[in-house]
Design an enzyme around this catalytic site. Structure first.
Site, PDB file in Angstrom:
ATOM      1  N   ARG A   1       0.841  -1.198   0.000  1.00  0.00           N
ATOM      2  CA  ARG A   1       0.000   0.000   0.000  1.00  0.00           C
ATOM      3  C   ARG A   1       0.878   1.251   0.000  1.00  0.00           C
ATOM      4  NH1 ARG A   1      -4.934  -1.988   4.011  1.00  0.00           N
ATOM      5  NH2 ARG A   1      -5.245  -3.937   2.862  1.00  0.00           N
TER       6      ARG A   1
ATOM      7  N   ARG B   1       0.601  -6.948  12.209  1.00  0.00           N
ATOM      8  CA  ARG B   1       0.030  -6.374  13.431  1.00  0.00           C
ATOM      9  C   ARG B   1      -0.140  -7.440  14.518  1.00  0.00           C
ATOM     10  NH1 ARG B   1      -4.138  -1.524  11.456  1.00  0.00           N
ATOM     11  NH2 ARG B   1      -2.486  -0.330  10.409  1.00  0.00           N
TER      12      ARG B   1
ATOM     13  N   ARG C   1       1.955   0.814  10.283  1.00  0.00           N
ATOM     14  CA  ARG C   1       1.523   1.197   8.930  1.00  0.00           C
ATOM     15  C   ARG C   1       2.727   1.176   7.997  1.00  0.00           C
ATOM     16  NH1 ARG C   1      -3.128   3.890   7.607  1.00  0.00           N
ATOM     17  NH2 ARG C   1      -3.463   4.313   9.814  1.00  0.00           N
TER      18      ARG C   1
ATOM     19  N   SER D   1     -10.409  -6.536   9.436  1.00  0.00           N
ATOM     20  CA  SER D   1     -11.586  -5.817   8.971  1.00  0.00           C
ATOM     21  C   SER D   1     -12.394  -6.818   8.154  1.00  0.00           C
ATOM     22  CB  SER D   1     -11.133  -4.639   8.113  1.00  0.00           C
ATOM     23  OG  SER D   1     -12.202  -3.748   7.904  1.00  0.00           O
TER      24      SER D   1
ATOM     25  N   GLU E   1      -6.857  -1.624  15.075  1.00  0.00           N
ATOM     26  CA  GLU E   1      -7.392  -2.527  14.058  1.00  0.00           C
ATOM     27  C   GLU E   1      -6.382  -3.605  13.678  1.00  0.00           C
ATOM     28  OE1 GLU E   1      -8.661  -0.541  10.490  1.00  0.00           O
ATOM     29  OE2 GLU E   1      -8.562  -2.400   9.326  1.00  0.00           O
TER      30      GLU E   1
END
Length: 427
Positions: A262, A391, A277, A352, A349
RNA sequence: GGAGAGAUGGCUGAGUGGUCGAAAGCGCUCCCCUGCUAAGGGAGUAUACGUUAAUAGCGUAUCGAGGGUUCGAAUCCCUCUCUCUCCGCCA
């Protein structure tokens, strides 16, 4: 994509639903375009019918040896008029399609109202955050303290938002991935898959990342560009592209471990410390392809599968129902799993899980044959992280940290680490 | 990378300029016959869009994709994609 029929028949209801996201759908402008398209289509098709009829007549006349010159004269300018009409129709259709591909999915009725993540609704909580009798560190301090997490080396190779893992930490991440895949394949009925990490634009249009979110993606400079997958949802959901599955193939549950890429454009300054991130991270993805009547139940099941991972890793988490303003483009309903991170003293998070309804299926023509009607109908697609490995690694590090700087490994991971119960500087 | 062959409906597979949305077979659905773990006969069996109250009719498009030639293209021409075979290279 929202059903174009619905856009025409109930534009106000669509606009009202999308307004909950903070998205403005200009129903009047759409209607003007669609009326124009309709008129052009009628014109084009009647010209085509005329052409077909006259071509048939000429064929018959020729077969009978009659003189076809007058017939040819009668259709002299037909071709010109037709190609002009076809050109106009094509351009009108392209305009409409651009609008349609840019509309987010309709929200499920019971999605909570709200503009951003502060309005998300906690559904349930599992586990109790551990009490530390020393000052809990974050994963950066822990990893660097062990000498097994190295941002400087990564920066030297690739710049910011990359990490190098070494020894026990690299192995711990691999253990997490294998553990997750094993649970999902042997207990939750998923088929393990290995998929391309480079995909073409049409696959991303199918899942909804394109055309709207190109800036979030990495693209190759090859003649026909490839995109690096931002999630395995893209290849996995596209399994059904342009296919009509038989009902007995459903539900299809697919899982894959892949890296995810990403660009994180627009997130400057957010989560710049550590591995929260990154431009590249590992994830085990879960995808369901189901009949429409099954998708609500499938979302609960899928979310439960992801929760199982956190429970077995003994990581405290909560389940959050995303509010209207926080739900992603393609989803009609989303649950986030947020894991407790002692280093930040908050839930973050880690998964999801979304029901996309027929939104993606319509974009990629993913259908199944409904045994009741015998007709092909759009599938429903769902996806969720089961879970994000990078994560999860952070969560295991921070929740399992000891005062001496070592990490206690959750028992379920130990078989994957040759029985080791801890991560120490030696690796 | 070089040379060649191919891409047709759920599947197999005909079709090289005109009534072809497309033969035939298989599969599937329904009906009949049969009274039996089988066979036979008949009918039906793509998708999308437009029109419409309509999953009725009618029209249009679709034979890998996109362009072109033509009154007319599954059929001819061009470009591209993919598959297969042989050679080269390679993990």
């Amino acid at each position: 994509m929202i059903d174009p029929k619905l856009l025409r028949q109930s534009p106000d209801a669509v606009a009202a639903n999308l307004a909950r996201r903070g998205f403005t759908f200009d129903a009047a402008a759409y209607d003007v375009l669609d009326e124009r398209r309709k008129a052009l289509q009628v014109e084009t098709e009647s010209l085509q019918a005329e052409r077909n009829a006259s071509a048939k007549k000429i064929g018959q006349a020729k077969a009978q040896g009659a003189d076809i010159a007058p017939l040819l004269a009668a259709v002299q300018d037909l071709g010109e008029r037709l190609s002009e009409a076809e050109r106009a129709l094509k351009s009108a259709q392209a305009d409409l399609s651009a609008i349609e591909l840019g509309l987010p999915n309709l929200l499920a009725d019971d999605v909570p109202d709200g503009a951003d993540e502060t309005a998300n609704v906690e559904v349930r909580r599992w586990g109790t955050p551990r009490e530390f009798d020393f000052a809990a560190r974050d994963h950066v301090a822990i990893g660097e303290g062990l000498g097994l997490l190295d941002f400087d080396t990564a920066a030297g190779i690739s710049g910011s938002r990359f990490a190098v893992l070494k020894g026990g930490l690299a192995r711990l991440q691999r253990a997490l991935i294998q553990f997750m895949l094993d649970v999902h394949t042997s207990e939750h009925g998923y088929t393990e898959t290995y998929v391309p990490y480079l995909v073409q634009a049409h696959a991303l249009v199918g899942t909804g990342q394109l055309p709207k979110f190109e800036e979030d993606l990495f693209r190759t400079a090859t003649e026909t560009p490839f995109y690096l997958i931002p999630t395995a949802e893209v290849p996995l959901t596209n399994f059904a592209r342009d296919r009509i599955l038989s009902a007995d193939e459903l539900p299809l549950r697919l899982t894959a471990h892949t890296p995810c890429f990403r660009s994180e454009a627009g997130s400057y300054g957010q989560d710049t410390r550590g591995m929260i991130r990154q431009h590249q991270f590992e994830k085990v993805e879960l995808v369901h392809l189901v009949a429409p009547s099954e998708s609500d139940a499938a979302l609960e099941a899928l979310t439960g599968h992801a929760e199982q991972i956190l429970q077995r890793l003994e990581l405290p988490y909560r389940v959050v129902a995303l509010c209207a303003g926080d739900i992603g483009f393609g989803a009609r309903r989303t649950y986030d799993l947020e894991v407790w991170l002692p280093g930040q003293e908050r839930y973050r998070e880690i998964s999801s899980c979304s029901n996309c309804g027929d939104f993606q299926a319509r974009r990629m023509k993913a259908r199944y044959r409904n045994p009741e009607t015998g007709k092909p109908e759009l599938l429903h697609t769902l996806n969720g992280s089961g879970v994000a490995a990078g994560r999860a690694l952070i969560a295991v590090m921070e929740n399992g940290q000891r005062e001496d700087g070592s990490i206690e490994v959750p028992p379920v991971l130990r078989p994957y680490l040759g029985g080791a119960g801890e991560i120490t500087p030696e690796g």
